[in-house]
Design a protein around this motif. Structure first.
Motif, PDB file in Angstrom:
ATOM      1  N   TYR A 497       0.855  -1.187   0.000  1.00  0.00           N
ATOM      2  CA  TYR A 497       0.000   0.000   0.000  1.00  0.00           C
ATOM      3  C   TYR A 497       0.888   1.232   0.000  1.00  0.00           C
ATOM      4  O   TYR A 497       1.878   1.303   0.744  1.00  0.00           O
ATOM      5  CB  TYR A 497      -0.895   0.033   1.251  1.00  0.00           C
ATOM      6  CG  TYR A 497      -2.017  -0.965   1.256  1.00  0.00           C
ATOM      7  CD1 TYR A 497      -3.318  -0.592   0.906  1.00  0.00           C
ATOM      8  CD2 TYR A 497      -1.795  -2.288   1.622  1.00  0.00           C
ATOM      9  CE1 TYR A 497      -4.355  -1.504   0.917  1.00  0.00           C
ATOM     10  CE2 TYR A 497      -2.812  -3.210   1.631  1.00  0.00           C
ATOM     11  CZ  TYR A 497      -4.101  -2.816   1.285  1.00  0.00           C
ATOM     12  OH  TYR A 497      -5.125  -3.725   1.299  1.00  0.00           O
ATOM     13  N   ARG A 523      -9.356  -2.269  -0.215  1.00  0.00           N
ATOM     14  CA  ARG A 523      -8.720  -1.550  -1.321  1.00  0.00           C
ATOM     15  C   ARG A 523      -7.907  -0.365  -0.818  1.00  0.00           C
ATOM     16  O   ARG A 523      -6.881  -0.013  -1.397  1.00  0.00           O
ATOM     17  CB  ARG A 523      -9.786  -1.070  -2.315  1.00  0.00           C
ATOM     18  CG  ARG A 523     -10.458  -2.186  -3.084  1.00  0.00           C
ATOM     19  CD  ARG A 523     -11.498  -1.643  -4.029  1.00  0.00           C
ATOM     20  NE  ARG A 523     -12.572  -0.956  -3.301  1.00  0.00           N
ATOM     21  CZ  ARG A 523     -13.565  -0.306  -3.898  1.00  0.00           C
ATOM     22  NH1 ARG A 523     -13.604  -0.221  -5.210  1.00  0.00           N
ATOM     23  NH2 ARG A 523     -14.514   0.267  -3.171  1.00  0.00           N
ATOM     24  N   THR A 524      -8.369   0.276   0.245  1.00  0.00           N
ATOM     25  CA  THR A 524      -7.664   1.420   0.800  1.00  0.00           C
ATOM     26  C   THR A 524      -7.492   1.255   2.295  1.00  0.00           C
ATOM     27  O   THR A 524      -8.277   0.566   2.948  1.00  0.00           O
ATOM     28  CB  THR A 524      -8.420   2.731   0.524  1.00  0.00           C
ATOM     29  OG1 THR A 524      -9.724   2.648   1.114  1.00  0.00           O
ATOM     30  CG2 THR A 524      -8.535   2.984  -0.967  1.00  0.00           C
ATOM     31  N   VAL A 539      -3.371   3.246  -0.967  1.00  0.00           N
ATOM     32  CA  VAL A 539      -4.117   2.441  -1.936  1.00  0.00           C
ATOM     33  C   VAL A 539      -3.350   1.158  -2.218  1.00  0.00           C
ATOM     34  O   VAL A 539      -2.113   1.167  -2.319  1.00  0.00           O
ATOM     35  CB  VAL A 539      -4.350   3.228  -3.234  1.00  0.00           C
ATOM     36  CG1 VAL A 539      -5.198   2.417  -4.204  1.00  0.00           C
ATOM     37  CG2 VAL A 539      -5.031   4.559  -2.935  1.00  0.00           C
ATOM     38  N   CYS A 545      -6.750  -2.912  -6.010  1.00  0.00           N
ATOM     39  CA  CYS A 545      -7.540  -1.731  -5.704  1.00  0.00           C
ATOM     40  C   CYS A 545      -8.785  -1.598  -6.573  1.00  0.00           C
ATOM     41  O   CYS A 545      -9.522  -0.623  -6.453  1.00  0.00           O
ATOM     42  CB  CYS A 545      -6.688  -0.465  -5.844  1.00  0.00           C
ATOM     43  SG  CYS A 545      -6.255  -0.058  -7.540  1.00  0.00           S
ATOM     44  N   LEU A 619      -8.134   6.655  -4.689  1.00  0.00           N
ATOM     45  CA  LEU A 619      -8.544   5.403  -5.313  1.00  0.00           C
ATOM     46  C   LEU A 619      -8.854   5.626  -6.783  1.00  0.00           C
ATOM     47  O   LEU A 619      -8.493   4.816  -7.644  1.00  0.00           O
ATOM     48  CB  LEU A 619      -9.757   4.845  -4.583  1.00  0.00           C
ATOM     49  CG  LEU A 619     -10.189   3.428  -4.939  1.00  0.00           C
ATOM     50  CD1 LEU A 619      -9.060   2.450  -4.660  1.00  0.00           C
ATOM     51  CD2 LEU A 619     -11.438   3.027  -4.165  1.00  0.00           C
ATOM     52  N   GLU A 622      -5.579   6.027  -8.715  1.00  0.00           N
ATOM     53  CA  GLU A 622      -4.895   4.749  -8.901  1.00  0.00           C
ATOM     54  C   GLU A 622      -5.584   3.911  -9.967  1.00  0.00           C
ATOM     55  O   GLU A 622      -4.914   3.293 -10.812  1.00  0.00           O
ATOM     56  CB  GLU A 622      -4.865   3.999  -7.577  1.00  0.00           C
ATOM     57  CG  GLU A 622      -4.061   2.712  -7.609  1.00  0.00           C
ATOM     58  CD  GLU A 622      -2.583   2.945  -7.725  1.00  0.00           C
ATOM     59  OE1 GLU A 622      -1.877   2.012  -8.137  1.00  0.00           O
ATOM     60  OE2 GLU A 622      -2.129   4.080  -7.433  1.00  0.00           O
TER      61      GLU A 622
END
Length: 659
Positions: A497, A523-524, A539, A545, A619, A622
């Motif tokens: 991350y 995802r985060t 992220v 993600c 997010l 990304e």
């Protein structure tokens, strides 16, 4: 015997001396003759206790002589089997105050009569009494759990032989070897030990006998909405299916393992305070509990129904849907049992710090301490789930159980249909009149309480995020190296991350950050510095993600990858790879795998819904980067393909030499 030796005895209690505390007698239930005798006796006892008349005067007025007077008063102050003085009940003619006891030395002893012989046998041989009680209550490990009287009688006779009781004595000198007396004794044991005897009629009967109907019954009733709520999970009495597309492109129907429904109910108004959560896990876990809590607190909106003929009642709904003033309402006390998922650290921490409520853990195996939620689940089961063709019934021999798996597959009773049916049933339940509410519906009762100013506590606006309900805190160290050229990152559950800020913060290498992890969507992750200041949203690297996934799903994927059962690169979405793997396993392990497939379908559906919504900037950035890389990779692949398909010509040059 003088009167003072009876009345002024130093060991008499207030209940014996005070006639106002004596239990009374309804003379209308006595015959005329018995009533006349009783009234004379009562008058004599009253004069005797009040000390207004002599015993001679009492005899002249009532006909009760001195000897009989003392006998009657002794009966009144003696205790019954429950520890209460007999009082005026002891004056009823021909009333037996103590059981019959056989006295073989008495002149009235009749050898031809066997009355009292059984009790005398048990008194003389306590081992026989213990054997009977152990067999009746199932205390012996090698005995039957519920032994019938005729088999207990056989053991009783064997015990008598073991103790070498002569054949000329009881029970061998009777026609049935004391069988009838034994049956009466077993009935007395059943009545005397109600709780223990109820175990012979099943676990539910034993539960109710031991934990309800005794003690103080007038508990103060909760009238303030959301002051006390109850929570529990219930296993669906039905089989449901999911439809899938196989890897070959064919449609297939798989049956799901039995599901759980998790609900919150308000004690004051009997409202189900949020949309119940359906758990696809074999046993619901702490994450499921907090997702159910999130659905109970967040405002509810009606679903778009796809089943023809299914509709919401106009009077039904959910509290947060009907009354906007109590959106994001939270409770003060929550009652649930000692299930492991309820005792999890995440559940206790979130309830304490987020909801701000107290936790009341019920005793083990005592569902009657949460009567409202238990009654709701019983109503939900009997009025809806057990009326469907796919019901499993209440037990394997239930006549309503008629091949539920085949019925579910035949009529394609899918998981999506279950969600709609459950939502409508619960919403209509809130709008149905209840006898316990004087035939007001739960929503009507709630409206009346709100109009009286009983407004529940609301969740703080700073905490109104769906992610904080399933959040846990985990410390992680920032990794990276100048030597290898790898920029700073955080690793959690096998995935890196980072964000732009962390990638350019080399000074944080080897620094321990506090991570707030949403275990329902990995995802985060939100990171905080050691001084408590927020660092930002990190992220997940690669395509981790893209699709929402839970901690449980991440663990399952990592296990399969470690066992080399699945493989994916940075260009593959792990959730889709996991989904394809489950499809290959569906042929052999249908039920176990079907639930996992249903969960992956849910998260993929959530991803499709998020495409039309605003994502977090980090997010979204990304995902945009990944999308750009994919396009570049596809373009590069096209160029390479075109280059490979282009025919190549080779020129040959000839060298000319001039002289």
């Amino acid at each position: 015997m003088s009167r003072s030796k009876i009345i002024d005895k130093g060991d008499l209690t207030l209940a014996q001396l005070n006639r106002d505390l004596w239990l009374q007698v309804d003379t209308n239930l006595l015959t005329a003759e018995a009533k006349a005798v009783y009234l004379k006796r009562k008058e004599a006892i009253d004069h005797y206790v009040e000390n207004e008349k002599s015993q001679a005067e009492i005899y002249n007025l009532t006909g009760v002589d001195r000897k009989n007077l003392i006998r009657l008063y002794t009966r009144c102050i003696s205790y019954d089997p429950y520890g209460v003085p007999w009082g005026y009940r002891g004056l009823i003619p021909n009333k037996k105050l103590k059981p019959y006891e056989l006295n073989p030395r008495s002149r009235k002893f009749n050898e031809s009569r066997k009355t009292g012989e059984f009790a005398l046998l048990l008194e003389k041989h306590p081992k026989i009494s213990d054997e009977i009680e152990n067999l009746f209550f199932g205390r012996k490990k090698l005995s039957e759990p519920v032994m019938r009287p005729k088999y207990i009688h056989k053991k009783f006779v064997d015990k008598c032989k073991e103790l070498e009781i002569p054949r000329s004595e009881y029970p061998f000198n009777t026609e049935h070897l004391g069988y009838r007396a034994l049956c009466r004794h077993l009935e007395n044991l059943r009545d005397k030990h109600f709780g223990k005897a109820s175990s012979r009629y099943g676990h539910d009967a034993e539960q109710k006998a031991k934990n309800s109907g005794i003690g103080q019954q007038n508990y103060p009733r909760t009238i303030t909405p959301y002051q006390d709520v109850e929570f529990d999970g219930h296993r669906f009495d039905g089989i449901w299916v999911i439809t899938i597309k196989t890897l070959e492109g064919d449609d297939a129907v798989l049956t799901l393992d039995r599901l759980w429904v998790l609900s919150f109910i308000d004690r004051a108004t009997d409202n189900i305070i949020g949309r119940p959560h359906i758990s696809l896990n074999k046993e619901y876990n702490a994450t499921d509990v907090m997702i159910a809590a999130k659905k109970a607190v967040m405002p509810v909106q009606k679903m778009n129904l796809t089943i023809h003929g299914l509709s919401y009642q106009p009077t039904g709904g959910y509290p947060s849907e009907r009354f906007k003033d109590i959106e994001w309402a939270v409770w003060d006390v929550i009652h649930f049992d000692n299930a492991k998922s309820h005792l999890a650290e995440m559940v206790r921490e979130r309830l304490r710090n987020l909801i701000g409520c107290a936790t009341c853990l019920g005793a083990v195996d005592k569902p009657m301490r949460r009567p409202h939620i238990e009654r709701f689940h019983q109503t939900l089961t009997s009025s809806s789930m057990q009326r469907m063709v796919n019901t499993t019934g209440s037990h394997p021999e239930d006549p309503r159980r008629k091949e539920p798996e085949k019925m579910a597959m035949r009529y394609e009773m899918t998981f999506e249909h279950l969600e709609e049916i459950l939502d409508v049933v619960v919403a209509n339940y809130n709008g149905t009149p209840h006898g316990s509410l004087f035939y007001n519906s739960p929503l009507e009762a709630l409206e009346q309480r709100l109009n009286k100013g009983m407004i529940p506590r609301l969740l703080s606006e700073t905490k109104r995020s769906e992610f904080v309900f399933t959040q846990v805190e985990q410390p992680r160290t920032v990794r990276g190296s100048h030597k290898s050229g790898k920029r700073p990152y955080i690793e959690y559950m096998g995935v890196e991350y980072r964000n732009d800020l962390l990638a350019n913060s080399a000074h944080l290498l080897n620094t321990k950050l506090s991570l707030h992890v949403n275990v329902d969507d990995l995802r985060t992750i939100r990171a905080y510095l050691p001084d408590g200041s927020e660092f930002g949203l990190l992220v997940a690297a690669g395509k981790w993600c893209l699709t929402p996934h839970s901690l449980q799903m991440r663990k399952a994927i990592n296990i399969l990858k470690r066992k080399k059962l699945i493989h994916f690169t940075q260009w593959d979405d792990p959730i889709f790879v996991y989904h394809e793997y489950l499809l290959t396993q569906a042929k052999t392990k249908k039920k176990r795998v079907a639930n996992h497939i249903a969960k992956t379908k849910q998260v993929m559906k959530k991803r499709e819904e998020e495409k039309n919504s605003d994502l977090d900037e980090s997010l979204a950035a990304e995902q945009a980067s990944i999308s750009a890389l994919e396009k570049a990779r596809e373009q590069q692949a096209k160029l390479q393909t075109a280059k490979a398909n282009t025919p190549t010509s080779h020129r040959r040059f000839k060298t000319i030499t001039r002289w």
